[in-house]
Design an enzyme around this catalytic site. Structure first.
Site, mmCIF file in Angstrom:
data_model
loop_
_atom_site.group_PDB
_atom_site.id
_atom_site.type_symbol
_atom_site.label_atom_id
_atom_site.label_comp_id
_atom_site.label_asym_id
_atom_site.label_seq_id
_atom_site.Cartn_x
_atom_site.Cartn_y
_atom_site.Cartn_z
ATOM 1 N N PHE A 1 0.811 -1.223 0.000
ATOM 2 C CA PHE A 1 0.000 0.000 0.000
ATOM 3 C C PHE A 1 0.841 1.267 0.000
ATOM 4 C CE2 PHE A 1 -0.337 -1.097 4.525
ATOM 5 C CZ PHE A 1 -0.655 0.051 5.258
ATOM 6 N N HIS A 2 1.732 1.321 -1.007
ATOM 7 C CA HIS A 2 2.504 2.515 -1.342
ATOM 8 C C HIS A 2 2.002 3.069 -2.680
ATOM 9 C CE1 HIS A 2 6.162 0.787 1.089
ATOM 10 N NE2 HIS A 2 5.200 1.254 1.868
ATOM 11 N N TYR A 3 0.699 3.160 -2.849
ATOM 12 C CA TYR A 3 0.130 3.548 -4.129
ATOM 13 C C TYR A 3 0.638 4.930 -4.553
ATOM 14 C CZ TYR A 3 -3.163 0.383 -1.816
ATOM 15 O OH TYR A 3 -3.727 -0.651 -1.088
#
Length: 512
Positions: free
Chosen positions: A444-446
């Site tokens: 979840f490092h979008y």
């Protein structure tokens, strides 16, 4: 429908960037700001406990949902993102790492003029207090307190020793952005307690008379007339309200949320908007494109003796950045050591043990954020396209080999029992590559869906973060990254938001 006026700025999303913007803009007592957040005002109890962060996935502080089915794996993958004051900084793994400077220095080449590492360094420093580090590189008086673990886990210390034994450099300040190798990373922890962006920036200033914070408020759309964004419509407690502003709306809803709101407001690729029943306000093809994230997989071991657990530390206390080959120009592989058996939820595995995780931090795969329909509350279609580019698969395969070499080093012999995942029989060939798909975790490092650039086709915002083709509207979160930084993204988002506040203030001063 109720209506409020008198605001200079409306900031949408009280995550990392939104908290920074609200605090910095209201330092001028003549500026009035409305901060809107879809999540709750009060934190969950577990947010304060660094070692408990995995339990926050799927909680009320997480938007939840999954990716669409990924072509490379044939499965959908949980896609967590923070909801509530502090956003993802309230539920993430607490690693505060800028990423190597090389991943910023390519941004100007991609059209993000003025966004190289040296350009952002003053804003990185402004966000943090990092005692014990080089003050020329690290901040000494910022709102956020960061530093390595006060009492390092001895198992993780053995992992770092194993990496050095394997031939990698021992890093002194892996969070600073100038080093490769492996070492202890900084965490956003103060006195044993998580410090989110809400804790560091927002809560200390919430009593300011010129700041209104409205939570449990879902923004429905931007109000755009005659080419200018004049405010937003939002719903709270079943009542739809509008908020107007004299200067700008600033989107800080994150890589998924900011793109979704632009699309819902008719700003995006015209063909897609028409297909889902949204009236086209502006055909801007780059909105929602260029979505990417760091793919992660893990190597898990059982242990000869119990691994100490200190809930004041996050499970992942040390990490590093390395190059997968001598001809690789920038660090493209992250190794993370975690004092628990972290793995994809679908995989069976031990209940105790430790993990060596690996991630392709310079991913080539790209995907998109698209609307499922025209309803504001509907979950968007999130497709990061994990492992869609064969070069990412090869990087991850190298990562598994590197993690295994470290895991088999003598420095871990006192702890290591056996390799539980993927298991020593998984070496090369189809089983090796199959494991990379089955073990895939979202980091979840979008990033990237509203990228900075110079053109109106692939870019969404200009180098001042203004949305192309609409006045009075900016985006200031991880979505503006042309390409993702090669490490955890939260530190970079603080810097982006600090710079955004400076750009807004400079423009306001010039206009007076």
């Amino acid at each position: 429908m109720g209506s409020t006026t008198g605001y200079d700025y409306v900031v949408v999303g009280a995550g990392t960037a939104g908290c920074v913007l609200a605090a910095r803009l209201t330092e001028d007592e003549n500026v009035r700001v409305l901060l809107l957040e879809a999540g709750a005002r009060d934190p969950l109890e577990l947010m304060a406990v660094p070692g408990a962060w995995p339990a926050l996935m799927g909680s009320t502080a997480d938007w939840g949902g999954t990716t669409v089915v990924q072509a490379a794996t044939g499965t959908a993958i949980p896609a967590p993102r923070g909801r509530g004051l502090g956003g993802s900084s309230s539920i993430n793994g607490l690693n505060f790492i800028r990423g190597h400077r090389s991943s910023y220095d390519i941004w100007p080449e991609q059209g993000a003029t003025g966004w190289g590492f040296d350009d952002l360094l003053p804003y990185m420093r402004r966000s943090e207090t990092a005692e014990g580090h080089d003050p020329a590189l690290r901040g000494q008086d910022g709102p956020l307190t960061v530093g390595p673990p006060a009492e390092p886990n001895p198992l993780v210390a053995a992992c770092v020793d194993a990496a050095v034994e394997t031939g990698y450099a021992r890093a002194d300040d892996i969070s600073g952005g100038l080093e490769t190798g492996l070492g202890w990373c900084d965490n956003n922890i103060a006195d044993g307690v998580r410090q989110s962006s809400a804790d560091a920036y927002l809560r200390p200033v919430m009593a300011r008379a010129n700041l209104d914070v409205v939570t449990d408020a879902l923004v429905l759309r931007l109000v755009v007339t005659d080419g200018r964004c004049r405010g937003v419509e939002y719903t709270k407690d079943g009542v739809i309200s509008s908020a107007e502003c004299a200067e700008e709306v600033v989107l800080t809803a994150g890589t998924i949320g900011s793109a979704q709101l632009l699309l819902l407001s008719g700003i995006g690729p015209a063909d897609h908007l028409r297909a889902v029943g949204v009236d086209v306000v502006l055909d801007l093809p780059g909105v929602g494109a260029n979505l990417h994230d760091h793919p992660m997989s893990t190597l898990t071991y059982t242990t000869r003796r119990p691994v100490p657990q200190n809930m004041s530390n996050p499970p992942g206390e040390a990490m590093g950045m390395v190059r997968t080959g001598p001809d690789v120009a920038v660090p493209d592989l992250q190794i993370l050591f975690a004092s628990l058996p972290y793995r994809a939820p679908s995989l069976p595995g031990p209940e105790s043990g430790y993990t060596i995780a690996f991630s392709a931090v310079n991913p080539r795969s790209r995907g998109s954020v698209r609307l499922a329909n025209a309803e504001p509350g509907a979950t968007p279609l999130v497709d990061p396209g994990y492992l869609g580019d064969s070069r990412d698969i090869e990087t991850m395969a190298t990562g598994l080999r590197v993690a295994r070499r470290i895991g088999e080093a003598d420095a871990l012999s006192a702890w290591r029992d056996e390799e539980a995942l993927p298991g020593p029989g998984t070496t090369d060939g189809d089983a090796f590559h199959d494991y990379l798909g089955r073990s895939l975790l979202v980091y979840f490092h979008y990033a990237g869906t509203c990228r900075i650039g110079q053109d109106g086709t692939t870019s969404v915002v200009d180098p001042a973060l203004r949305v192309r083709g609409v006045t009075g509207l900016r985006v200031a979160d991880a979505s503006v990254m042309p390409s993702i930084v090669n490490s955890n993204t939260n530190a970079a988002v603080y810097a982006i938001a600090e710079r955004a506040a400076s750009l807004i203030n400079e423009q306001a001063t010039a206009g007076r």
